[in-house]
Design a protein around this motif. Structure first.
Motif, mmCIF file in Angstrom:
data_model
loop_
_atom_site.group_PDB
_atom_site.id
_atom_site.type_symbol
_atom_site.label_atom_id
_atom_site.label_comp_id
_atom_site.label_asym_id
_atom_site.label_seq_id
_atom_site.Cartn_x
_atom_site.Cartn_y
_atom_site.Cartn_z
ATOM 1 N N ALA A 3 0.830 -1.203 0.000
ATOM 2 C CA ALA A 3 0.000 0.000 0.000
ATOM 3 C C ALA A 3 0.866 1.255 0.000
ATOM 4 C CB ALA A 3 -0.931 -0.011 1.211
ATOM 5 N N ALA A 4 1.972 1.225 0.742
ATOM 6 C CA ALA A 4 2.867 2.391 0.789
ATOM 7 C C ALA A 4 3.463 2.668 -0.578
ATOM 8 C CB ALA A 4 3.971 2.171 1.818
ATOM 9 N N ALA A 6 2.150 1.838 -3.454
ATOM 10 C CA ALA A 6 1.083 2.283 -4.346
ATOM 11 C C ALA A 6 0.763 3.758 -4.129
ATOM 12 C CB ALA A 6 -0.164 1.432 -4.133
ATOM 13 N N GLU A 7 0.960 4.263 -2.903
ATOM 14 C CA GLU A 7 0.637 5.655 -2.588
ATOM 15 C C GLU A 7 1.794 6.606 -2.857
ATOM 16 O OE1 GLU A 7 -0.773 5.872 1.430
ATOM 17 O OE2 GLU A 7 -2.140 4.202 1.132
#
Length: 161
Positions: A3-4, A6-7
């Motif tokens: 997630a990190a 992807a952000e």
């Protein structure tokens, strides 16, 4: 992808090109994707950390510390099983078996030897270079940096405040 990741904002291609330009000499010298050399920390910079750094595109460095030659040979071999990427070995210049440790590195085809913890004897630098290794030395002062380059150091780690 995490997630990190992807952000994370995308890096503009112009910034990536500039970073690649700035790192070009270091990446060519180290043989890595990134001109990042992992600091050798005794009891920490061992096969797993070194291989992880090298596999990620940086340059891992085994901390020999107080290891004796057979133990260093074992650690190098174990690291070579975990990565086919370049890595180096940090040798403490005041180690009583320095000459034998340099030979262990050369026998294992380690491409870079980092001398730290004092001024390396000229014989150690010559042996490393004659054996095909690139030599990195720590230099806390300009006068010492000049001496190390004259002695054959290929690269310097500049230290101090």
């Amino acid at each position: 992808m995490s997630a990190a990741a992807a952000e994370a904002p995308a890096i503009p291609s112009s910034a990536r090109e500039e970073l690649d330009r700035l790192m070009a000499r270091g990446t060519a010298f180290l043989g890595t994707r990134y001109a990042l050399l992992g600091g050798a920390m005794s009891w920490v910079s061992e096969r797993h950390l070194v291989a992880a750094l090298s596999n990620a595109g940086a340059f891992g460095v085994i901390a020999c510390g107080a290891m004796e030659p057979p133990r260093l040979a074992e650690e190098i071999a174990a690291t070579q099983k975990l990565t086919d990427k370049p890595f180096g070995v940090n040798l403490i210049t005041m180690h009583p078996m320095l000459d034998a440790l340099v030979q262990v590195c050369l026998d294992a085809k380690v491409g870079h030897i980092v001398f730290a913890g004092g001024i390396p004897p000229g014989t150690a630098i010559k042996k490393a270079k004659d054996g095909g290794a690139k030599v990195v030395c720590f230099a806390p002062a300009l006068a010492l940096a000049k001496k190390l380059v004259r002695s054959g150091a290929d690269a310097l780690v500049i230290e101090g405040s």
